[in-house]
Design a protein around this motif. Structure first.
Motif, PDB file in Angstrom:
ATOM      1  N   ARG A  48     -17.004  -5.009   4.131  1.00 22.11           N
ATOM      2  CA  ARG A  48     -18.364  -4.952   3.585  1.00 22.11           C
ATOM      3  C   ARG A  48     -18.761  -3.522   3.218  1.00 22.11           C
ATOM      4  O   ARG A  48     -19.573  -3.316   2.319  1.00 22.11           O
ATOM      5  CB  ARG A  48     -19.363  -5.527   4.597  1.00 22.11           C
ATOM      6  N   GLN A  49     -18.214  -2.555   3.936  1.00 21.45           N
ATOM      7  CA  GLN A  49     -18.602  -1.159   3.718  1.00 21.45           C
ATOM      8  C   GLN A  49     -17.599  -0.398   2.849  1.00 21.45           C
ATOM      9  O   GLN A  49     -17.855   0.765   2.503  1.00 21.45           O
ATOM     10  CB  GLN A  49     -18.732  -0.440   5.069  1.00 21.45           C
ATOM     11  N   LEU A  50     -16.497  -1.026   2.494  1.00 22.00           N
ATOM     12  CA  LEU A  50     -15.417  -0.310   1.819  1.00 22.00           C
ATOM     13  C   LEU A  50     -15.855   0.269   0.480  1.00 22.00           C
ATOM     14  O   LEU A  50     -15.435   1.364   0.092  1.00 22.00           O
ATOM     15  CB  LEU A  50     -14.217  -1.243   1.627  1.00 22.00           C
ATOM     16  N   VAL A  51     -16.704  -0.430  -0.244  1.00 21.04           N
ATOM     17  CA  VAL A  51     -17.127   0.055  -1.556  1.00 21.04           C
ATOM     18  C   VAL A  51     -17.870   1.395  -1.435  1.00 21.04           C
ATOM     19  O   VAL A  51     -17.703   2.290  -2.280  1.00 21.04           O
ATOM     20  CB  VAL A  51     -18.013  -1.007  -2.265  1.00 21.04           C
ATOM     21  N   TYR A  52     -18.648   1.550  -0.375  1.00 20.04           N
ATOM     22  CA  TYR A  52     -19.386   2.808  -0.182  1.00 20.04           C
ATOM     23  C   TYR A  52     -18.456   3.916   0.310  1.00 20.04           C
ATOM     24  O   TYR A  52     -18.611   5.085  -0.080  1.00 20.04           O
ATOM     25  CB  TYR A  52     -20.528   2.593   0.811  1.00 20.04           C
ATOM     26  N   LEU A  53     -17.497   3.552   1.152  1.00 23.34           N
ATOM     27  CA  LEU A  53     -16.532   4.542   1.620  1.00 23.34           C
ATOM     28  C   LEU A  53     -15.695   5.069   0.450  1.00 23.34           C
ATOM     29  O   LEU A  53     -15.423   6.273   0.362  1.00 23.34           O
ATOM     30  CB  LEU A  53     -15.625   3.940   2.693  1.00 23.34           C
ATOM     31  N   LYS A  54     -15.314   4.194  -0.455  1.00 22.97           N
ATOM     32  CA  LYS A  54     -14.542   4.622  -1.626  1.00 22.97           C
ATOM     33  C   LYS A  54     -15.382   5.514  -2.532  1.00 22.97           C
ATOM     34  O   LYS A  54     -14.878   6.500  -3.096  1.00 22.97           O
ATOM     35  CB  LYS A  54     -14.063   3.389  -2.396  1.00 22.97           C
ATOM     36  N   ALA A  55     -16.667   5.189  -2.663  1.00 22.55           N
ATOM     37  CA  ALA A  55     -17.551   6.010  -3.498  1.00 22.55           C
ATOM     38  C   ALA A  55     -17.732   7.405  -2.891  1.00 22.55           C
ATOM     39  O   ALA A  55     -17.750   8.411  -3.612  1.00 22.55           O
ATOM     40  CB  ALA A  55     -18.902   5.317  -3.646  1.00 22.55           C
ATOM     41  N   ILE A  56     -17.852   7.474  -1.557  1.00 24.23           N
ATOM     42  CA  ILE A  56     -17.974   8.779  -0.889  1.00 24.23           C
ATOM     43  C   ILE A  56     -16.697   9.576  -1.052  1.00 24.23           C
ATOM     44  O   ILE A  56     -16.711  10.776  -1.346  1.00 24.23           O
ATOM     45  CB  ILE A  56     -18.316   8.583   0.607  1.00 24.23           C
ATOM     46  N   ASP A  57     -15.563   8.908  -0.882  1.00 25.10           N
ATOM     47  CA  ASP A  57     -14.271   9.586  -0.986  1.00 25.10           C
ATOM     48  C   ASP A  57     -14.003  10.088  -2.401  1.00 25.10           C
ATOM     49  O   ASP A  57     -13.269  11.065  -2.588  1.00 25.10           O
ATOM     50  CB  ASP A  57     -13.155   8.635  -0.542  1.00 25.10           C
ATOM     51  N   LYS A 107     -16.176  11.462  -4.394  1.00 24.74           N
ATOM     52  CA  LYS A 107     -16.895  12.724  -4.596  1.00 24.74           C
ATOM     53  C   LYS A 107     -16.488  13.801  -3.604  1.00 24.74           C
ATOM     54  O   LYS A 107     -16.669  14.992  -3.859  1.00 24.74           O
ATOM     55  CB  LYS A 107     -18.409  12.482  -4.478  1.00 24.74           C
ATOM     56  N   HIS A 108     -15.955  13.387  -2.453  1.00 24.14           N
ATOM     57  CA  HIS A 108     -15.611  14.336  -1.400  1.00 24.14           C
ATOM     58  C   HIS A 108     -14.237  13.986  -0.831  1.00 24.14           C
ATOM     59  O   HIS A 108     -13.624  12.988  -1.216  1.00 24.14           O
ATOM     60  CB  HIS A 108     -16.666  14.303  -0.283  1.00 24.14           C
ATOM     61  N   GLU A 109     -13.780  14.811   0.083  1.00 26.55           N
ATOM     62  CA  GLU A 109     -12.558  14.522   0.834  1.00 26.55           C
ATOM     63  C   GLU A 109     -12.991  13.872   2.141  1.00 26.55           C
ATOM     64  O   GLU A 109     -13.542  14.529   3.029  1.00 26.55           O
ATOM     65  CB  GLU A 109     -11.788  15.809   1.108  1.00 26.55           C
ATOM     66  N   LEU A 110     -12.765  12.565   2.281  1.00 26.14           N
ATOM     67  CA  LEU A 110     -13.266  11.803   3.417  1.00 26.14           C
ATOM     68  C   LEU A 110     -12.154  11.543   4.432  1.00 26.14           C
ATOM     69  O   LEU A 110     -11.068  11.095   4.061  1.00 26.14           O
ATOM     70  CB  LEU A 110     -13.865  10.472   2.956  1.00 26.14           C
ATOM     71  N   ILE A 111     -12.457  11.828   5.688  1.00 24.18           N
ATOM     72  CA  ILE A 111     -11.587  11.438   6.803  1.00 24.18           C
ATOM     73  C   ILE A 111     -12.388  10.492   7.684  1.00 24.18           C
ATOM     74  O   ILE A 111     -13.420  10.870   8.243  1.00 24.18           O
ATOM     75  CB  ILE A 111     -11.127  12.658   7.626  1.00 24.18           C
ATOM     76  N   LEU A 112     -11.928   9.262   7.798  1.00 18.15           N
ATOM     77  CA  LEU A 112     -12.632   8.249   8.596  1.00 18.15           C
ATOM     78  C   LEU A 112     -12.023   8.216   9.992  1.00 18.15           C
ATOM     79  O   LEU A 112     -10.822   8.002  10.158  1.00 18.15           O
ATOM     80  CB  LEU A 112     -12.519   6.873   7.940  1.00 18.15           C
ATOM     81  N   VAL A 113     -12.857   8.433  10.984  1.00 14.80           N
ATOM     82  CA  VAL A 113     -12.412   8.429  12.381  1.00 14.80           C
ATOM     83  C   VAL A 113     -12.965   7.170  13.049  1.00 14.80           C
ATOM     84  O   VAL A 113     -14.177   6.966  13.085  1.00 14.80           O
ATOM     85  CB  VAL A 113     -12.920   9.680  13.136  1.00 14.80           C
ATOM     86  N   PHE A 114     -12.064   6.313  13.537  1.00 13.22           N
ATOM     87  CA  PHE A 114     -12.537   5.192  14.347  1.00 13.22           C
ATOM     88  C   PHE A 114     -11.580   4.975  15.513  1.00 13.22           C
ATOM     89  O   PHE A 114     -10.528   5.602  15.600  1.00 13.22           O
ATOM     90  CB  PHE A 114     -12.788   3.928  13.509  1.00 13.22           C
ATOM     91  N   PHE A 115     -11.949   4.070  16.423  1.00 15.16           N
ATOM     92  CA  PHE A 115     -11.416   4.131  17.780  1.00 15.16           C
ATOM     93  C   PHE A 115     -10.532   2.946  18.146  1.00 15.16           C
ATOM     94  O   PHE A 115     -10.790   1.797  17.768  1.00 15.16           O
ATOM     95  CB  PHE A 115     -12.569   4.216  18.786  1.00 15.16           C
ATOM     96  N   GLU A 116      -9.519   3.278  18.893  1.00 10.93           N
ATOM     97  CA  GLU A 116      -8.678   2.273  19.527  1.00 10.93           C
ATOM     98  C   GLU A 116      -9.387   1.764  20.771  1.00 10.93           C
ATOM     99  O   GLU A 116      -9.943   2.550  21.545  1.00 10.93           O
ATOM    100  CB  GLU A 116      -7.336   2.916  19.899  1.00 10.93           C
ATOM    101  N   ASN A 117      -9.391   0.449  20.948  1.00 16.78           N
ATOM    102  CA  ASN A 117     -10.045  -0.157  22.108  1.00 16.78           C
ATOM    103  C   ASN A 117      -9.074  -0.175  23.280  1.00 16.78           C
ATOM    104  O   ASN A 117      -8.122  -0.962  23.303  1.00 16.78           O
ATOM    105  CB  ASN A 117     -10.516  -1.566  21.772  1.00 16.78           C
ATOM    106  N   ASN A 118      -9.296   0.697  24.251  1.00 20.84           N
ATOM    107  CA  ASN A 118      -8.373   0.805  25.386  1.00 20.84           C
ATOM    108  C   ASN A 118      -8.269  -0.486  26.183  1.00 20.84           C
ATOM    109  O   ASN A 118      -7.190  -0.837  26.678  1.00 20.84           O
ATOM    110  CB  ASN A 118      -8.821   1.945  26.312  1.00 20.84           C
TER     111      ASN A 118
END
Length: 443
Positions: free
Chosen positions: A353-362, A364-375
């Motif tokens: 659902r959010q991928l279109v906005y992440l691609k638009a941000i990337d 214009k900029h250099e985007l690094i997406l940080v998300f978490f592994e569920n221990n």
């Protein structure tokens, strides 16, 4: 002096001694010889109690104080020191109880020490906060008793103090070595000098044939009595923004610390490293809307400014709105920058659902997406099921882990760089990714 009954406490030993009085008189009913002994015993106990009471309230004096830092580091061991001094002429056994802030849920703090006359000693202990904010310490209590130990006298000292728990500046300092320019050699990168005409001055060196005569430093030449030139290098400074999602997905706790606090600690450590490597750093907090923004800067005061803003970040229950984030960045961050986005996705559909906005941000900029592994999911995946319910749990865990891998593939397929990490490894992995990006611009 306060009323004595607010300071007087009876030890268990005294109850046993008092209980022995009626028992001895009861025995004297059957054995008359015990009647006289019982009276002697009662008189002796009364005299000892009077002496003990007079000593405690007229001749015993204790001083105590608590020493600690004005600011605590979140998720780190913070040391506190209590000094206790025996100002009387008796050997004392002292029980120290400190009123620790309720956030620690530590109700059993108790330390025992023995002090000779005019002797002082220190009690050292550590506290590990798990949330940012204001913590309030209460009074410091000392319960003193003599060798006889029938009574205890309480000395209370007004140690009330508020302490602010900041993002982990201890871990920030531990990551300082990453700020060294020589760290590049650890990653196998070779530095190639590029001589340019930017405003970033590097050094003054001897003139050699082929150097640009426009860069001659005439003052240095006059001093050295041979030609000296100014040498410049290509400017590597760039704008870096830490984008921190403070929505409900970041409230998930691991080892007592929320994902939001892990991200805040990582942002502070990265800011320190980036500033020392001459980059401009800023930060942004968002969830349903953007609620906090610090423009990228490389001034010395920037680290303090970002730390204060990180301290004030609080989580909320709003759904994260990446559309508003994209619109805000389009207005406020016009220069192409390196954006490090701390967020979390547990299901593939939420990322799609959010991928279109992440691609638009990337774009214009250099985007690094940080998300978490569920221990907890990883732990459950490797558990050997013993019942049908556990088989179901393991299957769900396998499905969630597979969705994480599909999300990583989807992001990389759309050329969005990813840092997928366990919470406890967040800082080192994010800084390594930042150094990798920096190294690409200097080889």
């Amino acid at each position: 002096m306060k009323k004595f009954y607010t300071q007087l406490f009876i030890s268990p030993l005294l109850f046993y001694l008092i209980f022995a009085v009626p028992v001895s008189f009861l025995i004297a009913f059957f054995i008359p010889l015990f009647y006289l002994i019982s009276w002697y015993y009662l008189i002796a106990i009364s005299v000892i109690l009077c002496i003990e009471f007079i000593n405690l309230f007229f001749y015993v004096d204790v001083e105590a104080s608590r020493a600690m830092a004005d600011k605590f580091s979140n998720s780190d061991a913070n040391e506190l020191k209590i000094e206790v001094q025996n100002k009387s002429n008796f050997n004392l056994k002292i029980k120290v109880i400190d009123e620790i802030p309720f956030q620690f849920q530590k109700r059993d703090f108790k330390k025992q020490i023995s002090l000779k006359p005019s002797e002082s000693n220190y009690i050292t202990y550590q506290l590990i906060p798990k949330k940012r904010g204001v913590y309030e310490f209460g009074k410091l209590h000392c319960y003193a008793k003599t060798k006889i130990g029938l009574f205890e006298r309480r000395f209370s000292f007004d140690g009330a103090k508020k302490v602010m728990v900041y993002p982990s500046f201890v871990q920030m300092k531990e990551m300082d070595f990453y700020a060294s320019h020589h760290i590049k050699s650890l990653f196998g990168f070779k530095k190639v000098r590029k001589i340019g005409h930017t405003l970033e001055f590097e050094q003054i060196k001897d003139y050699v044939v082929g150097d640009d005569i426009r860069t001659i430093n005439w003052k240095a030449t006059a001093k050295k009595k041979h030609l000296m030139i100014n040498q410049f290098q290509d400017e590597k400074s760039q704008d870096i923004y830490c984008l921190i999602d403070a929505g409900k997905n970041m409230k998930m706790p691991f080892n007592g610390l929320s994902l939001l606090d892990y991200s805040v600690n990582s942002c502070l450590a990265l800011t320190n490293v980036a500033l020392k490597r001459k980059d401009k750093v800023g930060m942004l907090q968002f969830s349903g809307s953007v609620s906090r923004f610090v423009k990228a800067n490389s001034q010395k005061s920037q680290l303090r400014k970002i730390m204060e803003n990180l301290y004030q970040i609080t989580p909320d229950y709003a759904m994260t709105d990446f559309a508003k984030l994209y619109a805000y960045l389009s207005r406020k961050v016009t220069k192409r920058s390196l954006l490090i986005l701390y967020t979390n996705f547990e299901h593939k559909i939420s990322l799609e659902r959010q991928l279109v906005y992440l691609k638009a941000i990337d774009k214009k900029h250099e985007l690094i997406l940080v998300f978490f592994e569920n221990n907890e999911v990883e732990r459950l995946r490797h558990k050997t099921p013993q019942s049908s319910n556990e088989i179901y749990d393991v299957s769900i865990a396998e499905d969630l882990a597979l969705q994480k891998q599909e999300m990583i593939y989807l992001l990389r397929k759309n050329r969005i760089q990813v840092v997928f990490t366990a919470p406890e490894n967040l800082q080192i992995n994010v800084i390594n990714k930042y150094l990798e990006m920096k190294a690409k611009t200097s080889v």
